[in-house]
Design an enzyme around this catalytic site. Sequence first.
Site, mmCIF file in Angstrom:
data_model
loop_
_atom_site.group_PDB
_atom_site.id
_atom_site.type_symbol
_atom_site.label_atom_id
_atom_site.label_comp_id
_atom_site.label_asym_id
_atom_site.label_seq_id
_atom_site.Cartn_x
_atom_site.Cartn_y
_atom_site.Cartn_z
ATOM 1 N N GLY A 218 8.750 53.769 54.833
ATOM 2 C CA GLY A 218 8.674 52.364 55.181
ATOM 3 C C GLY A 218 9.786 51.977 56.132
ATOM 4 N N GLU A 259 9.837 60.395 52.784
ATOM 5 C CA GLU A 259 8.627 60.826 53.505
ATOM 6 C C GLU A 259 8.415 60.002 54.769
ATOM 7 O OE1 GLU A 259 6.183 61.298 49.332
ATOM 8 O OE2 GLU A 259 5.785 59.636 50.693
ATOM 9 N N GLY A 261 7.314 58.959 58.429
ATOM 10 C CA GLY A 261 6.432 59.376 59.511
ATOM 11 C C GLY A 261 6.882 58.679 60.778
ATOM 12 N N CYS A 328 -16.569 48.685 75.902
ATOM 13 C CA CYS A 328 -17.466 47.539 75.925
ATOM 14 C C CYS A 328 -17.396 46.763 74.623
ATOM 15 C CB CYS A 328 -18.883 47.987 76.259
ATOM 16 S SG CYS A 328 -18.965 48.446 77.988
ATOM 17 N N GLU A 329 -16.248 46.221 74.409
ATOM 18 C CA GLU A 329 -15.916 45.434 73.239
ATOM 19 C C GLU A 329 -14.502 44.930 73.530
ATOM 20 O OE1 GLU A 329 -16.129 46.251 68.506
ATOM 21 O OE2 GLU A 329 -17.386 47.457 69.782
ATOM 22 N N TYR A 356 0.719 57.252 64.482
ATOM 23 C CA TYR A 356 -0.544 56.551 64.215
ATOM 24 C C TYR A 356 -1.250 56.113 65.494
ATOM 25 C CZ TYR A 356 1.913 56.522 59.818
ATOM 26 O OH TYR A 356 2.631 56.913 58.721
HETATM 27 C C1 LIG Z 1 1.917 56.976 55.377
HETATM 28 C C2 LIG Z 1 2.807 57.436 54.303
HETATM 29 C C3 LIG Z 1 4.163 57.673 54.570
HETATM 30 C C4 LIG Z 1 4.803 57.443 55.926
HETATM 31 O O1 LIG Z 1 4.981 56.087 56.230
HETATM 32 P P1 LIG Z 1 5.761 55.662 57.571
HETATM 33 O O2 LIG Z 1 5.713 54.200 57.587
HETATM 34 O O3 LIG Z 1 5.043 56.281 58.730
HETATM 35 O O4 LIG Z 1 7.141 56.205 57.491
HETATM 36 C C5 LIG Z 1 4.926 58.162 53.539
HETATM 37 N N1 LIG Z 1 4.401 58.395 52.306
HETATM 38 C C6 LIG Z 1 3.114 58.161 52.018
HETATM 39 C C7 LIG Z 1 2.594 58.441 50.668
HETATM 40 C C8 LIG Z 1 2.277 57.669 53.004
HETATM 41 O O5 LIG Z 1 0.986 57.434 52.708
#
Ligand SMILES: *Cc1c(COP(=O)(O)O)cnc(C)c1O
Length: 401
Positions: A218, A259, A261, A328-329, A356
Amino acid sequence: MKESTLLQIAEDYGSPIYVYDAHKIESQYNRLTTAFSGVKKLKIHYAAKALTNISVLKFVSKLGAALDTVSIQEVQLGLKAGFAPKNIIYTPNGVSLKEIETVAELGVQINIDSLDLLEQFGSKHPETPVCIRINPHVMAGGNTNISVGHIDSKFGISIHQIPLLLRIVENTGMNINGIHMHTGSDILDIDVFLYASEILFETAKKFKNLTFIDFGSGFKVPYKPNDIETNIEELGEKLAERFNTFCENYGKALTLAFEPGKFIVSQSGYFLTKVNAIKQTTSTVFAQVDSGFNHLIRPMLYGAQHHIENISNPNGKERFYSVVGYICETDTFANNRRIKEIAEGDILAFHNAGAYCFMMSSNYNSRYRPAEVLWYNDKAHLIRNRETLEDLLTNQVELEF
Ligand SMILES: *Cc1c(COP(=O)(O)O)cnc(C)c1O
């Protein structure tokens, strides 16, 4: 990355194209490990779903990261990229017991987020260590599309269901080795995160065989100039201190896991598009690019604001444009945005295109998905070919009438 480098890549490989700067991925990863250097055992699971290209997975693995996955296919790609099964955590939602069992057999760390599946899995495989995903019901983010901690969320086992959870663990004799939360994709406030962490610590105390606590992700990164970002250094210092105290009381040095991303790959990415036409209507000047929400859906899906730069005219005068695509949208990327004067043929670079973006692309309007390039060691490496008509027909069954 330098504008001239991006322009050269667009020239060499064509547009639209995604470009990822490996050096930025590495520096973001290093920022995280440095911020949490106060804990003895740290494990950063890169959230594969943000950007799953096999070359990116291999690069992240080389950095020393572990992997966070949400589907068996992501697990399989992670294994192919060289991650050891024990360095992969699998955090699915709403999947079948069968899929969880198959992943567990691969030796991957299972993370279960429903009492129903926990009981089913625990009854059949009490010996397999399982992590549990808790929903602390803390709203970490401001955007309800990406906040997953609220009371109506489908994610996690509610903090109010702990008594039933404990009963299932006792009845099945299963081994809970980790506690997990992932409260959403926009932590605006460190205090909110620390508050949710306290709830996780309280829960963790109830389990005697833990080896790790996973605080999910997050972390926020800036999308437009002056955007706020999670102060990872401050969070690292505060959470590490709190975590170490917890471990002392628990009587064991646990692993602190995350975790991320977006934090790792978002800012590494640039999406390069070419302007096909400038179209003036009675009220608006549109810049129409050779793309659409089929390639980058976040602005339409989440109202995400990707900073857009005209890298063909970096010293030009600023004008107002609405940047739209060729689908086309309605596929608006930006409304009434101040951008350096645009001419036909200019290359517009969308920032924060690492997380993403490609992953949510599609073939809508029968358009090819973009190519992908990894910028590594001062060289461009093509890591995904542009599609062809053949790709559009793959798996289609052509009947004769
Ligand atoms: C998507 C996700 C993340 C990564 O979230 P970010 O906002 O991209 O850091 C981590 N853990 C779980 C379980 C997720 O589904």
